[in-house]
Design a protein around this motif. Structure first.
Motif, PDB file in Angstrom:
ATOM      1  N   GLN A 230       2.322  32.110   4.088  1.00  0.00           N
ATOM      2  CA  GLN A 230       2.168  30.792   3.788  1.00  0.00           C
ATOM      3  C   GLN A 230       0.797  30.317   3.528  1.00  0.00           C
ATOM      4  O   GLN A 230       0.826  29.379   2.551  1.00  0.00           O
ATOM      5  N   ASP A 231      -0.300  30.907   4.056  1.00  0.00           N
ATOM      6  CA  ASP A 231      -1.586  30.749   3.748  1.00  0.00           C
ATOM      7  C   ASP A 231      -1.838  31.129   2.235  1.00  0.00           C
ATOM      8  O   ASP A 231      -2.574  30.400   1.561  1.00  0.00           O
TER       9      ASP A 231
ATOM     10  N   HIS B 156       6.085  37.839  12.264  1.00  0.00           N
ATOM     11  CA  HIS B 156       5.535  36.632  12.243  1.00  0.00           C
ATOM     12  C   HIS B 156       4.206  36.311  11.829  1.00  0.00           C
ATOM     13  O   HIS B 156       3.871  35.371  10.859  1.00  0.00           O
ATOM     14  N   ASP B 157       3.180  37.298  12.171  1.00  0.00           N
ATOM     15  CA  ASP B 157       1.943  36.948  11.633  1.00  0.00           C
ATOM     16  C   ASP B 157       1.927  37.358  10.054  1.00  0.00           C
ATOM     17  O   ASP B 157       1.141  36.451   9.330  1.00  0.00           O
TER      18      ASP B 157
ATOM     19  N   ASP C  15       2.968  33.922   8.423  1.00  0.00           N
ATOM     20  CA  ASP C  15       2.060  33.055   8.413  1.00  0.00           C
ATOM     21  C   ASP C  15       1.003  33.268   7.541  1.00  0.00           C
ATOM     22  O   ASP C  15       0.317  32.418   6.785  1.00  0.00           O
ATOM     23  N   ARG C  16       0.518  34.568   7.310  1.00  0.00           N
ATOM     24  CA  ARG C  16      -0.328  35.066   6.414  1.00  0.00           C
ATOM     25  C   ARG C  16       0.151  34.578   4.625  1.00  0.00           C
ATOM     26  O   ARG C  16      -0.592  34.071   3.853  1.00  0.00           O
TER      27      ARG C  16
ATOM     28  N   HIS D   7       6.988  30.574  15.032  1.00  0.00           N
ATOM     29  CA  HIS D   7       5.708  31.308  14.960  1.00  0.00           C
ATOM     30  C   HIS D   7       4.775  31.655  16.380  1.00  0.00           C
ATOM     31  O   HIS D   7       4.136  32.684  16.476  1.00  0.00           O
TER      32      HIS D   7
END
Length: 983
Positions: free
Chosen positions: A248-249, A241-242, A245-246, A5
């Motif tokens: 996953q959150d 990638h961003d 990440d979001r 990431h």
């Protein structure tokens, strides 16, 4: 491609075409990495809250979050057609409502137009033209290099790609296709069969190198394209990638949310939901219990209907069937065990309709054919032993027929009424014939023949019995009509009351239910601390539905309980019937006829009594015509016919008062018989008068006292015949003259009888007013006959041949004149009497009296002229022999005076003084005329000579003798007129 990431900085392509990683800060000309724009707006609340905190369903129940989004975000980001559909992205996903709308202009900003920029455009226009000219002449170096480099690279790559065969570029390229495979790998290069030659090996190597070259050309072209779009590619990778990440959150936040939701479900929901589920189960059990009770009640419908029908409670039975059908359609729809009950109830309702019609017909038949004198008007006792009051039975029948819209039940009653009317006459004739021994019913079977065999008193008694029976019959029909009318009026009043209640209910329709729901919701709010208001409202609605279900059960149960009460105690059952009928008004208003139909029934009900009156009169007419067929009614005496007419008029008057209808059939039949009676009545008296005139000797008759009394009664205003008195010893003697209003009338016997005859006409009109017009015509004919016949006998000298008189004397003429004057005296009295008996539209017939009066006066004048003519002929004959010579008075004048004295003696006692004086004045005028002519013929003039003196002596003798007669002493003879006037 992406290892982690936190990837290294995005490589940038240098001027040499190679890619390098930049570890330091990017140069100013390089744009920083940024994520793709989110298609969903930011949350309106909590910008400082991170994703790690996770959403809170309880705290942020009304707050917008990303979970409220309805868009697949990865699909939107990875959509290769994004550039093509950016314009319709929102409208395609969320509808046309998300299209761009025009922004309203601000009222605070001025309206900017092109004129505001006109000075600037004028100032910069020259500079712009110079700048454009410079750009055209001297282009930018970097742009030229870039354009030339791009153009050279593009041409080079295009030339290289053109080396690749077109078959590899086709969309339908597939090596499994034999033709394509043969085109790519031409087998014609491999000719040797069996073994590999050096030539084949060289050809295969050449082909392999060619294909490798094609691959390299394509790869180089692809690499070139990738290098041209490397920045966008690496930007998309960074955004991916961003996004990961979001995601996953978000996954961690969802896990936390699910944990919290499970805790909420375990702590706060399962217990209350179990309570609600239990309450719902209880409500369902209550509903099921109510349904089972309703089914049990509906199951008892058919036996209950049979019980109600056994007590003739048609209204309750029909209401029970209607309620049950409504329950089947609304509450028990789809119940398999009741699938045939609806059709059975419809058939049962049709059967009840037939039963009501047959029962009403039976009631009408039994009510109209029962004894008329021994029982009340409305049938109270019944022809079924278990029935109650027949009046209430009739009301129940009428209400049931109205409810079923059987509005033709009055036609059934009318048919039964006509049959009953026919039997009434036959029954009355049979009862009267049994009391007459002279009529053998076995020999004479027809009713009309039996009627004609009766004497007038027997037939008249029969007619009175028939009239009495029909009056009782009409009273009974009117009583039945009154009962039916009350029911119809009750239905009308109830429908109007229901209409008013419905209008009031429409105004207040929402208020009671809303108040109840609000009350239940308020209670639930206080109980559950405001957390389950919607559940409390649902519970209140369920309770209301339960009340309605219970109301349906109560309605069916109520009908069944009334049926049980009616079966156990009939009297109390019919008392309950009136109450149930009142309730039925409130429950079956849609089934009742409309106001227009009920008003039509009321008009038919009124016509029913009128029809009964007309039919009764028609049957009485048949009784009358059956008697009059052989002419027996024409031979009745005046008293008998008057009695008959009075009886018929009394019956007609009673029926008019009872029914309010003026029926003309019986009056017409009586009028027809009256016309025949009047004709016979008139012919008898006309013949009698003719016989009297033919036997009249025209001599003065004595006046009996009864005729003087008759004249006196007329003078007192009594135009009637007095009763005949039996002569006794104390009776008065006949008078010489008839005194009328103080005047003496010398009359003949025929005129006295004529006075009695026209009084008989007047008396007949008093007794039978309907024949006034006909009787007036006949009386005028009688008076004309008397005038014309007396003229023929006296003036025409017919009495010489008829009676055998030797001559018609002046006394006969004066007596005839006086008799005519007496008749003229009574003509106005007769006219006034008939005028009171006529209708205003019939006054035109009174002109007959004017014609008669004129004829009589003309006749009287002719008699006076005849008397003058007699003396005139005498004067002409006597004076023609007159000579003026002595002795005086001359013989001619002596003869004239003698004849004048005879004339006066003949008429002075017969005519009044005024008429005598007028008559002698006319005679004197005739005498003077003939004397003047004779003197002129003799040449005697009024010159005072001897002849003149002789004439004066004769004239003085004449004057003295005439004035010496009775009542002529003051008569002015004016004898000067006999002399010719000197010219």
């Amino acid at each position: 491609m992406a290892s982690s990431h936190g990837s290294s900085p995005v490589p940038r392509r240098g001027r040499d075409g190679m890619y390098h990683k930049e570890r330091d800060a990017p140069p100013p000309g390089c744009r920083s990495i940024r994520s793709l724009p989110d298609v969903c707006p930011k949350e309106p609340t909590g910008e400082g809250r991170g994703l790690c905190d996770g959403p809170s369903v309880v705290a942020e129940h009304d707050r917008w979050t990303v979970f409220s989004s309805k868009v697949n975000l990865p699909a939107a980001l990875n959509d290769p057609r994004l550039a093509k559909r950016e314009s319709d992205f929102f409208t395609k996903t969320w509808g046309l409502d998300f299209a761009e709308t025009e922004v309203m202009p601000s009222f605070c900003l001025p309206n900017i137009t092109r004129e505001h920029f006109a000075p600037y455009l004028q100032e910069m226009a020259q500079r712009e033209r110079i700048h454009e000219r410079c750009k055209t002449i001297c282009p930018n170096k970097d742009d030229v290099e870039a354009v030339s480099s791009n153009a050279s690279n593009h041409d080079k790559s295009k030339a290289e790609l053109e080396q690749v065969p077109k078959i590899f570029m086709k969309p339908e390229f597939a090596l499994e296709d034999p033709s394509t495979f043969n085109s790519v790998l031409p087998w014609s290069h491999f000719n040797s069969a069996g073994g590999k030659s050096s030539r084949d090996i060289a050809s295969s190597k050449l082909l392999q190198e060619k294909l490798s070259h094609y691959l390299d050309v394509v790869e180089v072209s692809i690499a070139r394209q990738i290098s041209l779009r490397s920045e966008a590619f690496f930007h998309a990778m960074s955004s991916q990638h961003d996004l990961q990440d979001r995601l996953q959150d978000t996954q961690r936040a969802v896990a936390v949310l699910r944990g919290r939701t499970a805790a909420i479900d375990r702590v706060m929901c399962q217990g209350p939901l179990r309570a609600l589920r239990t309450a719902l189960t209880r409500n369902n059990c209550v509903k099921l219990h109510n349904k089972l009770k309703l089914m049990a009640a509906v199951h008892q419908t058919q036996p209950t209907v049979q019980l109600l029908l056994s007590t003739s409670e048609f209204v309750g039975a029909l209401e029970l069937i209607s309620t049950t059908k409504e329950v089947l359609q609304q509450e028990l729809q789809g119940v398999h065990s009741f699938r045939h009950l609806g059709s059975q109830l419809c058939e049962l309702e049709k059967l009840i309709d037939k039963m009501m019609v047959e029962d009403f017909s039976m009631y009408a038949r039994s009510d109209l054919n029962r004894c008329l004198r021994d029982e009340p008007h409305v049938l109270e006792k019944v022809y079924k032993p278990n029935d109650a009051s027949q009046k209430e039975r009739l009301e129940s029948l009428v209400f049931g027929l109205l409810r079923q819209r059987k509005l033709d039940f009055l036609d059934i009653y009318s048919e039964e009424m006509i049959m009953a009317v026919k039997s009434i006459v036959s029954q009355c004739v049979a009862e009267n014939v049994l009391q007459i021994e002279d009529i053998d019913t076995e020999v004479v079977t027809k009713v009309a023949d039996q009627i004609r065999l009766m004497t007038f008193p027997q037939w008249f008694e029969l007619l009175k019995n028939v009239f009495e029976s029909f009056l009782l019959f009409l009273q009974r029909i009117k009583a039945t009509q009154s009962v039916i009318k009350n029911v119809v009026l009750e239905v009308l009043a109830s429908t109007q009351k229901l209409r008013l209640l419905e209008e009031a209910a429409l105004v207040q329709e929402a208020s009671p239910g809303l108040a109840m729901l609000q009350g239940g919701a308020e209670l639930a709010y206080l109980t559950h601390e405001g957390l389950f208001i919607s559940d409390a409202l649902n519970e209140a609605q369920q309770q209301q539905q339960g009340v309605q279900d219970q109301g349906s059960v109560v309605g069916v149960r109520g009908q069944q309980s009334r049926a049980e009460a009616a079966g156990s105690d009939s009297a109390s059952g019919y008392t309950e019937t009136s109450v149930s009928r009142e309730q039925s008004f409130m429950s079956c208003e849609n089934m009742m006829p409309s106001d227009m139909e009920l008003n039509r029934v009321m008009s038919h009900l009124k016509e029913l009594l009128h029809t009964a009156s007309d039919v009764s009169h028609d049957r009485c007419v048949k009784v009358l015509t059956a008697r009059a067929k052989d002419g027996s009614l024409e031979r009745l005496s005046s008293a008998e016919f008057v009695l008959l007419s009075q009886t018929v008029e009394g019956f007609v008057r009673d029926t008019e008062e009872l029914c309010g209808r003026r029926s003309g059939s019986l009056r017409g039949a009586l009028q027809s018989q009256a016309n025949r009676f009047v004709h016979r009545f008139h012919e008898e008296r006309k013949n009698k008068l003719s016989l009297l005139l033919d036997n009249e000797r025209w001599k003065q008759a004595e006046v009996p006292a009864e005729f003087q009394d008759l004249v006196n009664s007329i003078a007192d205003g009594r135009i009637t015949l007095p009763e005949r008195k039996i002569p006794g010893p104390e009776d008065r003697k006949p008078a010489e003259f008839l005194l009328v209003n103080g005047q003496k009338y010398a009359v003949v016997g025929t005129v006295l009888l004529l006075i009695r005859i026209f009084l008989e006409y007047c008396q007949c009109v008093n007794d039978i007013p309907s024949i006034a017009t006909d009787m007036l015509t006949r009386l005028s004919d009688l008076l004309k006959h008397f005038n014309s016949r007396s003229c023929q006998l006296v003036l025409g000298a017919g009495a010489l041949q008829v009676v055998g008189l030797k001559t018609i004397t002046t006394k006969n003429l004066a007596l005839a004149s006086r008799c005519l004057q007496l008749v003229v005296q009574y003509i106005p009295i007769i006219r006034a009497h008939f005028e009171t008996k006529l209708q205003p539209k019939q006054f035109s017939v009174l002109r007959h009296f004017d014609h008669i009066t004129k004829d009589y006066n003309d006749h009287i004048a002719e008699i006076s002229a005849k008397l003058v003519a007699i003396m005139d002929s005498l004067f002409e004959k006597v004076l023609s022999k007159y000579e003026v010579k002595a002795p005086m008075p001359s013989a001619v004048f002596r003869n004239v005076c003698k004849q004048m004295a005879k004339m006066h003696e003949a008429i002075s006692e017969l005519l009044p003084e005024e008429q005598t004086q007028m008559l002698f004045l006319r005679i004197n005028a005739s005498f003077k005329l003939h004397l003047k002519r004779q003197l002129a013929r003799l040449g005697v003039v009024n010159d005072g000579g001897p002849q003149n003196g002789l004439v004066v002596v004769d004239v003085a003798f004449y004057t003295e003798n005439v004035q010496a007669l009775k009542s002529l002493d003051r008569l002015d003879l004016n004898m000067v007129e006999i002399w010719e006037q000197k010219r």
